[in-house]
Design a protein around this motif. Structure first.
Motif, PDB file in Angstrom:
ATOM      1  N   LEU A 143       0.803  -1.227   0.000  1.00  0.00           N
ATOM      2  CA  LEU A 143       0.000   0.000   0.000  1.00  0.00           C
ATOM      3  C   LEU A 143       0.834   1.274   0.000  1.00  0.00           C
ATOM      4  O   LEU A 143       0.298   2.367  -0.172  1.00  0.00           O
ATOM      5  CB  LEU A 143      -0.914   0.020   1.236  1.00  0.00           C
ATOM      6  N   THR A 144       2.151   1.137   0.204  1.00  0.00           N
ATOM      7  CA  THR A 144       3.007   2.314   0.373  1.00  0.00           C
ATOM      8  C   THR A 144       4.019   2.420  -0.761  1.00  0.00           C
ATOM      9  O   THR A 144       4.242   1.476  -1.508  1.00  0.00           O
ATOM     10  CB  THR A 144       3.758   2.243   1.721  1.00  0.00           C
ATOM     11  N   ASN A 145       4.658   3.583  -0.848  1.00  0.00           N
ATOM     12  CA  ASN A 145       5.671   3.810  -1.880  1.00  0.00           C
ATOM     13  C   ASN A 145       7.015   3.207  -1.458  1.00  0.00           C
ATOM     14  O   ASN A 145       7.185   2.787  -0.313  1.00  0.00           O
ATOM     15  CB  ASN A 145       5.792   5.307  -2.184  1.00  0.00           C
ATOM     16  N   GLU A 146       7.959   3.194  -2.357  1.00  0.00           N
ATOM     17  CA  GLU A 146       9.250   2.540  -2.133  1.00  0.00           C
ATOM     18  C   GLU A 146      10.141   3.237  -1.107  1.00  0.00           C
ATOM     19  O   GLU A 146      11.052   2.624  -0.575  1.00  0.00           O
ATOM     20  CB  GLU A 146      10.015   2.426  -3.460  1.00  0.00           C
ATOM     21  N   ASN A 147       9.895   4.508  -0.831  1.00  0.00           N
ATOM     22  CA  ASN A 147      10.785   5.271   0.042  1.00  0.00           C
ATOM     23  C   ASN A 147      10.266   5.459   1.458  1.00  0.00           C
ATOM     24  O   ASN A 147      10.876   6.186   2.242  1.00  0.00           O
ATOM     25  CB  ASN A 147      11.074   6.640  -0.587  1.00  0.00           C
ATOM     26  N   VAL A 148       9.170   4.828   1.790  1.00  0.00           N
ATOM     27  CA  VAL A 148       8.572   5.012   3.106  1.00  0.00           C
ATOM     28  C   VAL A 148       9.523   4.527   4.208  1.00  0.00           C
ATOM     29  O   VAL A 148      10.255   3.557   4.036  1.00  0.00           O
ATOM     30  CB  VAL A 148       7.201   4.293   3.192  1.00  0.00           C
ATOM     31  N   VAL A 149       9.513   5.243   5.318  1.00  0.00           N
ATOM     32  CA  VAL A 149      10.282   4.870   6.508  1.00  0.00           C
ATOM     33  C   VAL A 149       9.282   4.547   7.615  1.00  0.00           C
ATOM     34  O   VAL A 149       8.341   5.311   7.849  1.00  0.00           O
ATOM     35  CB  VAL A 149      11.213   6.017   6.962  1.00  0.00           C
ATOM     36  N   VAL A 150       9.488   3.423   8.284  1.00  0.00           N
ATOM     37  CA  VAL A 150       8.573   2.975   9.338  1.00  0.00           C
ATOM     38  C   VAL A 150       9.303   2.965  10.677  1.00  0.00           C
ATOM     39  O   VAL A 150      10.375   2.370  10.800  1.00  0.00           O
ATOM     40  CB  VAL A 150       8.031   1.560   9.039  1.00  0.00           C
ATOM     41  N   ALA A 151       8.705   3.622  11.661  1.00  0.00           N
ATOM     42  CA  ALA A 151       9.212   3.583  13.037  1.00  0.00           C
ATOM     43  C   ALA A 151       8.253   2.717  13.851  1.00  0.00           C
ATOM     44  O   ALA A 151       7.097   3.093  14.069  1.00  0.00           O
ATOM     45  CB  ALA A 151       9.294   4.990  13.623  1.00  0.00           C
ATOM     46  N   MET A 152       8.735   1.554  14.253  1.00  0.00           N
ATOM     47  CA  MET A 152       7.931   0.608  15.019  1.00  0.00           C
ATOM     48  C   MET A 152       8.313   0.719  16.490  1.00  0.00           C
ATOM     49  O   MET A 152       9.429   0.345  16.884  1.00  0.00           O
ATOM     50  CB  MET A 152       8.199  -0.808  14.507  1.00  0.00           C
ATOM     51  N   ARG A 153       7.418   1.243  17.274  1.00  0.00           N
ATOM     52  CA  ARG A 153       7.660   1.325  18.719  1.00  0.00           C
ATOM     53  C   ARG A 153       7.296  -0.018  19.335  1.00  0.00           C
ATOM     54  O   ARG A 153       6.295  -0.627  18.970  1.00  0.00           O
ATOM     55  CB  ARG A 153       6.805   2.425  19.337  1.00  0.00           C
TER      56      ARG A 153
END
Length: 147
Positions: A95-105
């Motif tokens: 669902l997201t673009n190739e450059n997305v950054v995810v911060a998982m707490r």
């Protein structure tokens, strides 16, 4: 880095959306917070109305697959108290673009009293680029990018 051009999604915004308020105030970024709890969304909207006047913050009771915003998101932050966060992360890959950054707490060991712990991710979809251990805080953070 989050800038005024960033589009940030917070999964699990809760009834006091401190993270959207902080991000929007410091950077001017567009921030969308989602939650599955009706009362949390309503209370959160009240807080944003009082403390975030003029900030580009939207809170919605919806799922990630129903957001029109998701394909343009630059940053995603998961609350540490979202139980199915790794399932949602898996969904977000397509669902997201190739450059997305995810911060998982997350919170492991003693911190798991207040947070859901970390889990392995599908390494063909996501790679951890940094783990931020914060001994004096309630949760730690794993940063992911698409593999």
């Amino acid at each position: 880095q989050i800038t005024s051009e960033s589009k940030v999604l917070l999964v699990g915004s809760g009834s006091f959306p401190m993270t959207p308020l902080l991000i929007a105030k410091r950077t001017g970024a567009e921030v969308v917070g989602i939650d599955i709890d009706d009362e949390a969304i309503q209370l959160g909207r009240n807080v944003v109305e009082k403390l975030g006047n003029g900030l580009n913050i939207r809170l919605e009771k919806t799922l990630v697959e129903n957001l029109d915003f998701t394909k343009n998101v630059t940053h995603i932050i998961f609350s540490s108290t979202v139980e199915n966060k790794y399932y949602i992360l898996d969904q977000l890959h397509t669902l997201t673009n190739e450059n997305v950054v995810v911060a998982m707490r997350y919170g492991n060991q003693l911190k798991s009293l207040f947070n859901f712990p970390s889990r392995e991710v599908d390494r063909q979809k996501w790679k951890m680029v940094e783990e931020i251990l914060r001994p004096d805080h309630v949760f730690d953070i794993a940063l992911y990018k698409k593999a």
